[in-house]
Design a protein around this motif. Structure first.
Motif, PDB file in Angstrom:
ATOM      1  N   ARG A  48     -87.499  43.690  10.049  1.00 49.22           N
ATOM      2  CA  ARG A  48     -88.963  43.673  10.119  1.00 49.22           C
ATOM      3  C   ARG A  48     -89.451  42.240  10.302  1.00 49.22           C
ATOM      4  O   ARG A  48     -88.896  41.313   9.722  1.00 49.22           O
ATOM      5  CB  ARG A  48     -89.567  44.256   8.848  1.00 49.22           C
ATOM      6  N   TYR A  49     -90.519  42.109  11.095  1.00 49.94           N
ATOM      7  CA  TYR A  49     -91.096  40.781  11.305  1.00 49.94           C
ATOM      8  C   TYR A  49     -92.556  40.937  11.707  1.00 49.94           C
ATOM      9  O   TYR A  49     -92.890  41.768  12.549  1.00 49.94           O
ATOM     10  CB  TYR A  49     -90.347  40.021  12.411  1.00 49.94           C
ATOM     11  N   THR A  50     -93.409  40.111  11.127  1.00 49.41           N
ATOM     12  CA  THR A  50     -94.821  40.110  11.507  1.00 49.41           C
ATOM     13  C   THR A  50     -95.116  38.811  12.260  1.00 49.41           C
ATOM     14  O   THR A  50     -95.007  37.719  11.687  1.00 49.41           O
ATOM     15  CB  THR A  50     -95.732  40.231  10.274  1.00 49.41           C
ATOM     16  N   PRO A  51     -95.447  38.911  13.556  1.00 44.37           N
ATOM     17  CA  PRO A  51     -95.755  37.714  14.339  1.00 44.37           C
ATOM     18  C   PRO A  51     -96.945  36.956  13.760  1.00 44.37           C
ATOM     19  O   PRO A  51     -97.873  37.547  13.197  1.00 44.37           O
ATOM     20  CB  PRO A  51     -96.084  38.269  15.725  1.00 44.37           C
ATOM     21  N   ARG A  52     -96.884  35.653  13.921  1.00 45.25           N
ATOM     22  CA  ARG A  52     -97.951  34.767  13.445  1.00 45.25           C
ATOM     23  C   ARG A  52     -98.863  34.393  14.612  1.00 45.25           C
ATOM     24  O   ARG A  52     -98.503  34.590  15.781  1.00 45.25           O
ATOM     25  CB  ARG A  52     -97.318  33.538  12.801  1.00 45.25           C
ATOM     26  N   PRO A  53    -100.031  33.841  14.343  1.00 45.68           N
ATOM     27  CA  PRO A  53    -100.970  33.490  15.419  1.00 45.68           C
ATOM     28  C   PRO A  53    -100.361  32.593  16.496  1.00 45.68           C
ATOM     29  O   PRO A  53    -100.721  32.699  17.672  1.00 45.68           O
ATOM     30  CB  PRO A  53    -102.109  32.781  14.677  1.00 45.68           C
ATOM     31  N   ALA A 114     -94.273  47.895  26.666  1.00 50.80           N
ATOM     32  CA  ALA A 114     -95.712  48.028  26.399  1.00 50.80           C
ATOM     33  C   ALA A 114     -96.214  46.709  25.832  1.00 50.80           C
ATOM     34  O   ALA A 114     -95.439  45.972  25.219  1.00 50.80           O
ATOM     35  CB  ALA A 114     -95.973  49.165  25.406  1.00 50.80           C
ATOM     36  N   PRO A 115     -97.496  46.396  26.020  1.00 54.33           N
ATOM     37  CA  PRO A 115     -98.042  45.188  25.394  1.00 54.33           C
ATOM     38  C   PRO A 115     -97.862  45.267  23.879  1.00 54.33           C
ATOM     39  O   PRO A 115     -98.021  46.331  23.275  1.00 54.33           O
ATOM     40  CB  PRO A 115     -99.522  45.221  25.772  1.00 54.33           C
ATOM     41  N   THR A 116     -97.532  44.133  23.285  1.00 60.58           N
ATOM     42  CA  THR A 116     -97.275  44.087  21.836  1.00 60.58           C
ATOM     43  C   THR A 116     -98.456  43.422  21.151  1.00 60.58           C
ATOM     44  O   THR A 116     -98.711  42.229  21.358  1.00 60.58           O
ATOM     45  CB  THR A 116     -95.981  43.300  21.562  1.00 60.58           C
ATOM     46  N   PRO A 117     -99.191  44.179  20.331  1.00 64.68           N
ATOM     47  CA  PRO A 117    -100.366  43.595  19.678  1.00 64.68           C
ATOM     48  C   PRO A 117     -99.981  42.586  18.608  1.00 64.68           C
ATOM     49  O   PRO A 117     -98.979  42.743  17.905  1.00 64.68           O
ATOM     50  CB  PRO A 117    -101.050  44.815  19.052  1.00 64.68           C
ATOM     51  N   LEU A 118    -100.767  41.539  18.501  1.00 65.54           N
ATOM     52  CA  LEU A 118    -100.601  40.546  17.446  1.00 65.54           C
ATOM     53  C   LEU A 118    -101.177  41.123  16.156  1.00 65.54           C
ATOM     54  O   LEU A 118    -102.105  41.927  16.189  1.00 65.54           O
ATOM     55  CB  LEU A 118    -101.351  39.272  17.846  1.00 65.54           C
ATOM     56  N   GLY A 119    -100.625  40.731  15.026  1.00 63.95           N
ATOM     57  CA  GLY A 119    -101.160  41.162  13.733  1.00 63.95           C
ATOM     58  C   GLY A 119    -100.589  42.471  13.237  1.00 63.95           C
ATOM     59  O   GLY A 119    -101.054  43.003  12.231  1.00 63.95           O
ATOM     60  N   VAL A 120     -99.581  42.995  13.920  1.00 65.49           N
ATOM     61  CA  VAL A 120     -98.943  44.251  13.520  1.00 65.49           C
ATOM     62  C   VAL A 120     -97.494  43.947  13.173  1.00 65.49           C
ATOM     63  O   VAL A 120     -96.812  43.217  13.913  1.00 65.49           O
ATOM     64  CB  VAL A 120     -99.000  45.282  14.674  1.00 65.49           C
ATOM     65  N   GLU A 121     -97.001  44.498  12.075  1.00 68.18           N
ATOM     66  CA  GLU A 121     -95.596  44.324  11.744  1.00 68.18           C
ATOM     67  C   GLU A 121     -94.741  44.975  12.819  1.00 68.18           C
ATOM     68  O   GLU A 121     -95.008  46.095  13.251  1.00 68.18           O
ATOM     69  CB  GLU A 121     -95.269  44.958  10.387  1.00 68.18           C
ATOM     70  N   LEU A 122     -93.704  44.260  13.247  1.00 65.59           N
ATOM     71  CA  LEU A 122     -92.751  44.791  14.215  1.00 65.59           C
ATOM     72  C   LEU A 122     -91.523  45.275  13.460  1.00 65.59           C
ATOM     73  O   LEU A 122     -91.065  44.620  12.518  1.00 65.59           O
ATOM     74  CB  LEU A 122     -92.363  43.724  15.228  1.00 65.59           C
ATOM     75  N   VAL A 123     -91.017  46.417  13.867  1.00 61.89           N
ATOM     76  CA  VAL A 123     -89.806  46.975  13.273  1.00 61.89           C
ATOM     77  C   VAL A 123     -88.758  47.075  14.369  1.00 61.89           C
ATOM     78  O   VAL A 123     -89.007  47.671  15.419  1.00 61.89           O
ATOM     79  CB  VAL A 123     -90.071  48.361  12.640  1.00 61.89           C
ATOM     80  N   VAL A 137     -71.520  45.331  20.814  1.00 63.78           N
ATOM     81  CA  VAL A 137     -72.704  45.557  21.644  1.00 63.78           C
ATOM     82  C   VAL A 137     -73.722  46.322  20.798  1.00 63.78           C
ATOM     83  O   VAL A 137     -73.398  47.353  20.201  1.00 63.78           O
ATOM     84  CB  VAL A 137     -72.351  46.347  22.923  1.00 63.78           C
ATOM     85  N   VAL A 138     -74.940  45.804  20.777  1.00 66.75           N
ATOM     86  CA  VAL A 138     -76.018  46.373  19.966  1.00 66.75           C
ATOM     87  C   VAL A 138     -77.234  46.607  20.852  1.00 66.75           C
ATOM     88  O   VAL A 138     -77.581  45.760  21.677  1.00 66.75           O
ATOM     89  CB  VAL A 138     -76.407  45.408  18.819  1.00 66.75           C
ATOM     90  N   VAL A 139     -77.891  47.749  20.671  1.00 68.69           N
ATOM     91  CA  VAL A 139     -79.174  48.013  21.307  1.00 68.69           C
ATOM     92  C   VAL A 139     -80.240  47.899  20.221  1.00 68.69           C
ATOM     93  O   VAL A 139     -80.127  48.525  19.161  1.00 68.69           O
ATOM     94  CB  VAL A 139     -79.214  49.405  21.969  1.00 68.69           C
ATOM     95  N   GLU A 140     -81.238  47.075  20.474  1.00 66.62           N
ATOM     96  CA  GLU A 140     -82.354  46.893  19.539  1.00 66.62           C
ATOM     97  C   GLU A 140     -83.630  47.435  20.177  1.00 66.62           C
ATOM     98  O   GLU A 140     -83.940  47.089  21.318  1.00 66.62           O
ATOM     99  CB  GLU A 140     -82.548  45.407  19.204  1.00 66.62           C
ATOM    100  N   GLU A 141     -84.320  48.289  19.447  1.00 70.24           N
ATOM    101  CA  GLU A 141     -85.634  48.783  19.889  1.00 70.24           C
ATOM    102  C   GLU A 141     -86.695  48.173  18.987  1.00 70.24           C
ATOM    103  O   GLU A 141     -86.532  48.147  17.763  1.00 70.24           O
ATOM    104  CB  GLU A 141     -85.695  50.306  19.823  1.00 70.24           C
ATOM    105  N   VAL A 142     -87.761  47.683  19.595  1.00 73.41           N
ATOM    106  CA  VAL A 142     -88.841  47.028  18.857  1.00 73.41           C
ATOM    107  C   VAL A 142     -90.062  47.934  18.873  1.00 73.41           C
ATOM    108  O   VAL A 142     -90.544  48.332  19.940  1.00 73.41           O
ATOM    109  CB  VAL A 142     -89.210  45.664  19.479  1.00 73.41           C
ATOM    110  N   TYR A 143     -90.561  48.249  17.688  1.00 75.29           N
ATOM    111  CA  TYR A 143     -91.738  49.098  17.533  1.00 75.29           C
ATOM    112  C   TYR A 143     -92.882  48.298  16.931  1.00 75.29           C
ATOM    113  O   TYR A 143     -92.679  47.516  16.002  1.00 75.29           O
ATOM    114  CB  TYR A 143     -91.436  50.276  16.599  1.00 75.29           C
TER     115      TYR A 143
END
Length: 167
Positions: A48-53, A114-123, A137-143
């Motif tokens: 999990r990660y929440t992008p910063r401004p 898809a466009p990734t909104p700022l201020g939303v936690e990414l999983v 080999v790893v596949v990562e999906e970002v939500y």
């Protein structure tokens, strides 16, 4: 897709040896970095990660390079966990005297979906696609919420000894 509650206990990255724990994305010893934490969730992983401004591309949206960085480091963390499982070792086992397993990226591909909104936690959901010798080999999906915003494939290899002694 339902996500697990915040995991408890140490993350895979918490067991990286200090001499190789400075990575900007996942190094526990890099105070300026993302300090990603990846956990097992069944046979896959979750990060999990929440992008910063400062991760802005266009007002209100995340810079794509951040997503690539997150996929990269969640992928190598997932690879480390998978590498340990493949050889029957428990990451962080205090009685394990074998050399630690640390993985680096050999290849990274990212599809932005898809466009990734700022201020939303990414999983990030990691799926182990292949474990073969020194390669994982790893596949990562970002939500972002329920929206799949990016998918990446990380080919990770065990870190060469020359990298452990560099610098």
């Amino acid at each position: 897709m339902p996500f697990v509650a915040d995991p408890t206990g140490p993350a895979i990255q918490d067991f990286y040896p200090d001499e190789v724990a400075q990575c900007y994305g996942c190094g526990k010893d890099n105070a300026a970095g993302h300090q990603l934490k990846t956990y097992w969730d069944g046979d896959g992983t979750i990060t999990r990660y929440t992008p910063r401004p400062e991760h802005t591309a266009i007002r209100g949206f995340v810079y794509g390079g951040l997503l690539a960085s997150l996929i990269d480091c969640a992928g190598t963390g997932s690879a480390a966990g998978a590498g340990y499982r493949a050889v029957g070792r428990e990451i962080g086992d205090p009685d394990d005297t074998a050399p630690p397993l640390r993985y680096v990226t050999a290849n990274l591909t990212v599809d932005y979906l898809a466009p990734t909104p700022l201020g939303v936690e990414l999983v990030l959901r990691g799926t182990i696609e292949e474990v073969k010798g020194r390669k994982v080999v790893v596949v990562e999906e970002v939500y972002a919420g329920e929206t799949l915003v990016a998918r990446g494939r990380v080919v990770a290899v065990q870190m060469p000894a020359s990298m452990e002694t560099a610098g």
